[in-house]
Scaffold this active site. Structure first.
Site, short mmCIF file in Angstrom:
data_model
loop_
_atom_site.label_atom_id
_atom_site.label_comp_id
_atom_site.label_asym_id
_atom_site.label_seq_id
_atom_site.Cartn_x
_atom_site.Cartn_y
_atom_site.Cartn_z
N ASP A 40 -9.51 4.76 -2.46
CA ASP A 40 -8.69 4.70 -3.48
C ASP A 40 -8.86 5.57 -4.81
OD1 ASP A 40 -9.45 2.92 -4.96
OD2 ASP A 40 -7.68 1.77 -5.58
N TYR A 76 -6.55 6.20 3.47
CA TYR A 76 -6.83 5.08 2.94
C TYR A 76 -6.29 4.11 3.21
CZ TYR A 76 -6.25 1.96 -0.57
OH TYR A 76 -5.87 0.97 -1.55
N CYS A 131 -18.79 1.99 -19.82
CA CYS A 131 -19.79 2.12 -19.45
C CYS A 131 -20.91 0.11 -19.77
CB CYS A 131 -20.85 3.12 -19.43
SG CYS A 131 -19.80 4.70 -19.06
N GLU A 167 0.55 -1.23 -0.02
CA GLU A 167 0.34 -0.06 0.23
C GLU A 167 0.71 1.43 0.20
OE1 GLU A 167 -2.70 0.76 -0.97
OE2 GLU A 167 -3.64 -1.97 -0.41
S1 SF4 Z 1 -21.45 3.49 -15.75
FE1 SF4 Z 1 -19.31 4.28 -16.31
S2 SF4 Z 1 -20.12 5.94 -15.25
FE2 SF4 Z 1 -20.65 4.75 -14.76
S3 SF4 Z 1 -19.32 3.32 -12.91
FE3 SF4 Z 1 -19.42 2.50 -14.61
S4 SF4 Z 1 -18.51 2.80 -16.14
FE4 SF4 Z 1 -18.23 4.32 -14.34
#
Ligand code: SF4
Length: 280
Positions: A134, A116, A189, A35
């Site tokens: 983190d 942390y 995403c 760490e």
């Molecule tokens: S949907 Fe996209 S912006 Fe939202 S936590 Fe997942 S990767 Fe990140």
């Protein structure tokens, strides 16, 4: 994020956890070393250094018994040598107390151990219920929340999500969501287990920018004080350096070299003899 978000994160993360060597141990000393190294250095650069450090100092007492100069020599290449000094002092503290601290309050007493690192030790070494924040997790939480968070808000959000009794797996999986999917640029995403719970999903301004705990891009290294200090520390790892040679070695003028050397002496990272500089 609902508890179904937790299930999805764990289901996504557990089968594909990044294979990092410190994830195979629960030894608090080995976790502390990892760490501290990871505080300002990327995992791929840390891995060989972590093995080498633990080869030399497999326990806190073995590190405590070494000279600071030897610890700094081993640290060479990781940068930010103050971390090595803190680790060395922490090892001496652990020996003095004859036990590795295992509460948040006691861990925070160790030099170089902040909120942390203390929570990372609780979660990854002792498997206590502790939510780690983190930079990866801070970025995920800001984006899921859809707004910049304060330090208190991001820790509160992390605490609220922690599944009791599953702290080790949860923190590692959420870190990997941040590192692998919710990347600073171009987050993936469409693959993310949190997409149904996320307020941002790349629409509009990124709430992670300026949110607490999210690291900013590092200042330029070329020509920096950090580079000059690093050059001197690298030379000192080979042996004493004549004081008059330091500016050329550091690539800077005499006034700047004097200022940086004075700071390094003040931090206890080097000593000055009659005409030479050396590691402590
Ligand atoms: S949907 Fe996209 S912006 Fe939202 S936590 Fe997942 S990767 Fe990140």
């Amino acid at each position: 994020m609902s508890t179904s978000g937790q299930t999805e994160v764990l289901q996504w993360g557990l089968p594909r956890l990044r294979d990092l060597p410190w994830r195979h141990t629960r030894d608090p000393w080995a976790i502390l070393v990892s760490e501290v190294m990871l505080q300002q250095t990327q995992a791929p650069r840390v891995i060989p250094k972590w093995f080498a450090f633990l080869d030399a100092y497999p326990t806190a007492p073995s590190c405590a018994a070494a000279s600071l100069g030897d610890v700094l020599r081993l640290w060479q290449g990781l940068g930010y040598p103050r971390r090595a000094k803190n680790l060395h002092t922490a090892a001496q503290e652990i020996v003095r107390h004859d036990a590795f601290p295992s509460t948040l309050e006691d861990l925070l007493q160790l030099p170089g151990v902040g909120q942390y690192t203390a929570r990372a030790l609780l979660a990854f070494a002792f498997e206590c219920d502790a939510a780690v924040v983190d930079t990866n997790i801070a970025r995920v939480l800001a984006r899921v929340s859809g707004r910049r968070l304060t330090a208190r808000e991001v820790q509160t959000a992390a605490d609220a999500l922690l599944p009791p009794g599953n702290s080790w797996a949860w923190n590692q999986c959420l870190m990997d969501v941040g590192a692998v999917l919710c990347r600073p640029l171009a987050p993936r995403c469409h693959e993310c287990p949190l997409r149904e719970h996320c307020s941002w999903r790349r629409e509009g301004e990124d709430p992670a920018a300026g949110s607490a705990g999210v690291s900013r891009s590092q200042a330029r290294f070329e020509g920096s004080d950090r580079q000059a200090r690093g050059r001197l520390m690298k030379a000192l790892a080979q042996g004493a350096v004549p004081f008059d040679d330091a500016p050329a070695l550091m690539g800077c003028d005499v006034a700047r070299a004097d200022r940086l050397i004075a700071a390094l002496i003040g931090e206890g990272l080097l000593t000055r003899g009659c005409s030479t500089l050396s590691l402590p």
